[in-house]
Design an enzyme around this catalytic site. Structure first.
Site, PDB file in Angstrom:
ATOM      1  N   LYS A   1      -0.649   8.118   4.155  1.00 38.74           N
ATOM      2  CA  LYS A   1       0.264   8.358   4.051  1.00 38.74           C
ATOM      3  C   LYS A   1       0.837   7.067   4.746  1.00 38.74           C
ATOM      4  CE  LYS A   1       3.873   8.099   0.309  1.00 38.74           C
ATOM      5  NZ  LYS A   1       3.408   7.889  -0.294  1.00 38.74           N
TER       6      LYS A   1
ATOM      7  N   GLY B   1      17.866   9.318  -9.241  1.00 35.94           N
ATOM      8  CA  GLY B   1      17.326   7.833  -8.752  1.00 35.94           C
ATOM      9  C   GLY B   1      16.622   6.950 -10.132  1.00 35.94           C
TER      10      GLY B   1
ATOM     11  N   GLY C   1      14.527   3.555  -9.392  1.00 36.90           N
ATOM     12  CA  GLY C   1      13.816   3.016  -8.625  1.00 36.90           C
ATOM     13  C   GLY C   1      12.201   2.942  -9.521  1.00 36.90           C
ATOM     14  N   ASN C   2      12.047   2.461  -8.978  1.00 38.37           N
ATOM     15  CA  ASN C   2      10.490   2.128  -9.690  1.00 38.37           C
ATOM     16  C   ASN C   2      10.026   3.781 -10.194  1.00 38.37           C
ATOM     17  OD1 ASN C   2       7.303   2.166 -10.054  1.00 38.37           O
ATOM     18  ND2 ASN C   2       8.160   0.714 -10.630  1.00 38.37           N
TER      19      ASN C   2
ATOM     20  N   GLY D   1      11.719   6.279 -10.981  1.00 34.57           N
ATOM     21  CA  GLY D   1      12.984   7.051 -11.929  1.00 34.57           C
ATOM     22  C   GLY D   1      13.657   5.769 -12.831  1.00 34.57           C
ATOM     23  N   TYR D   2      13.286   4.777 -13.001  1.00 37.26           N
ATOM     24  CA  TYR D   2      13.574   3.624 -14.014  1.00 37.26           C
ATOM     25  C   TYR D   2      12.444   3.758 -15.195  1.00 37.26           C
ATOM     26  CZ  TYR D   2      13.603  -0.643 -16.470  1.00 37.26           C
ATOM     27  OH  TYR D   2      13.884  -1.927 -17.545  1.00 37.26           O
TER      28      TYR D   2
HETATM   29  N1  GLU Z   1       2.934   5.897  -3.571  1.00 46.00           N
HETATM   30  C1  GLU Z   1       2.200   6.191  -4.549  1.00 46.00           C
HETATM   31  C2  GLU Z   1       2.254   8.062  -4.504  1.00 46.00           C
HETATM   32  O1  GLU Z   1       3.328   8.547  -3.451  1.00 46.00           O
HETATM   33  C3  GLU Z   1       1.610   5.720  -5.230  1.00 46.00           C
HETATM   34  C4  GLU Z   1       0.167   6.167  -4.158  1.00 46.00           C
HETATM   35  C5  GLU Z   1      -1.319   5.121  -4.612  1.00 46.00           C
HETATM   36  O2  GLU Z   1      -1.143   4.264  -5.811  1.00 46.00           O
HETATM   37  O3  GLU Z   1      -1.793   5.275  -3.709  1.00 46.00           O
HETATM   38  O4  GLU Z   1       2.370   8.536  -5.190  1.00 46.00           O
END
Ligand code: GLU
Length: 409
Positions: free
Chosen positions: A104, A216, A218-219, A221-222
């Protein structure tokens, strides 16, 4: 009561480790990321000044495959947060059974303060700062909070220039015309709705009689809201970071989002009354879906949660203290590493398509996603019974075991 997400991630690992009888050495190895990179990088601002930004990339574990996980652009980004989020990605990929480890990253920035050209320069500069630690077989970033497919496209372009070859598989979540996959944008929400359907079978929930409150829009929740509403579930509340909309007869999610798009906020939407985000969490609903940020269900409000089921679409929305209170109160919380794994699963499909130079249809993508979500849910549900524990610990036991089995000890 300040809950450090990294501390939460260690507590969750420790409770699973007890069931697996893991040695202290293994637990210690899995508690910390294998590598964490911190970068201070310059960005040219529109006024001609150079500003230094701070970014991170945490690489938690790659025993099961390249590190995988999103990039977050937010003022809340800290080293502790990305460390926790990278560990959660390791478990998430294991739960979904996709061949990736966990990573991350993030940049400490308020994207609302940047022009589009500054945002592009910042995205490119961050990749320039970390490009040597990422790669299609090394570490594959993706979108997360406040990052978009367009940002991913700039990043791939920058990476490709730096390494001297077109490398779409280095980052997933790209726009469809720039190497992205059909179905990726809605994948996290869609995966959560598959989980909702499985849960409904177990709990005998009939969509038309099942009320759902979503924190939420956003992507994640929506799409959860829209897709669940299409199946007939009653979305009685949905929020953004400033306020929540509530209508016991159901909020028309598309109309509410259209209102927000036109006017800039949910204020003045006539199809629902306004409540706060805290009130949304404590509504008397069947299913509560936190789909925004960490720690929203904590020791302060866990005793007031009235939902019977929680589907965690955000990463880390329930603290370990709250977990104890919820399980004492027989509230079942489907953990984030299962509920929101649809996003990274379709990222895996995107990566496969890029590597093999293929383009799958949306139908193919969804046909591959559904069984993965259903199996993950069924395995965790069965493990909950088998180990006589809560759903989170059961899911962690399965995930941690897969990672430990893959480690060279
Ligand atoms: N950010 C998303 C998560 O927290 C997707 C991560 C990804 O696709 O690598 O799962």
């Amino acid at each position: 009561m300040i809950t450090d997400p990294f501390q939460s991630s260690i507590e969750q690992l420790e409770s699973a480790a007890k069931f697996l009888g893991l040695s202290r050495e293994i637990i210690d190895q899995l508690s910390q990321p294998q590598r964490i990179v911190k970068v201070n990088f310059p960005v040219l601002m529109d006024d001609g000044n150079i500003k230094i930004f701070v970014g991170f990339r945490s690489q938690h574990n790659n025993a099961r495959g390249p590190y995988k996980g999103g990039l977050r652009f937010s003022l809340q980004v800290t080293e502790s947060e990305v460390k926790a989020l990278s560990a959660w990605m390791t478990w998430k990929c294991a739960v979904a059974g996709i061949p990736f480890g966990g990573g991350k990253g993030g940049v400490v920035v308020d994207t609302k303060q940047l022009s589009i050209t500054e945002l592009e320069r910042l995205s490119r500069a961050y990749i320039k700062a970390i490009y040597d630690v990422i790669g299609p077989n090394k570490d594959v970033p993706a979108p997360d909070m406040y990052t978009t497919p367009e940002i991913m496209a700039w990043m791939v372009d920058e990476y490709s220039k730096l390494v001297g070859e077109y490398t779409p598989a280095v980052i997933t979540g790209k726009p469809i015309d720039k190497g992205g996959s059909e179905g990726r944008t809605e994948a996290t929400g869609q995966g959560g709705v598959y989980v909702l359907e499985q849960l409904s079978q177990k709990a005998n929930l009939v969509p038309q009689n099942t009320s759902v409150a979503i924190q939420g829009s956003g992507n994640v929740g929506y799409y959860f809201a829209v897709l669940a509403q299409q199946l007939g579930y009653k979305i009685v509340a949905i929020s953004d970071s400033t306020l929540a909309l509530y209508n016991p007869d159901g909020v028309d999610v598309n109309a509410a989002m259209e209102h927000k798009k036109q006017s800039g906020s949910f204020v003045g939407f006539t199809g629902a009354s306004q409540i706060t985000n805290d009130q949304l969490l404590e509504l008397n609903v069947d299913v509560l879906v936190p789909a925004a940020v960490e720690n929203v269900i904590n020791e302060v409000n866990a005793g007031n949660i009235k939902a019977k089921y929680i589907i965690e679409m955000a990463n880390g929305p329930v603290t370990p203290e709250a977990d104890k209170i919820l399980s004492q109160r027989n509230i079942i919380s489907i953990p984030d590493i299962l509920s929101n794994s649809g996003g990274v699963t379709v990222s895996y499909f995107e990566w496969q398509q890029n590597k093999d130079n293929q383009k799958w249809t949306k139908e193919e993508v969804l046909n591959k996603l559904k069984p993965i979500m259903v199996n993950a849910f069924e395995e965790a549900w069965a493990a909950m019974g088998k180990y006589g524990t809560d759903m989170r610990t059961a899911t962690y036991v399965l995930a941690v075991k897969k990672v430990v089995d893959a480690m060279i000890k």
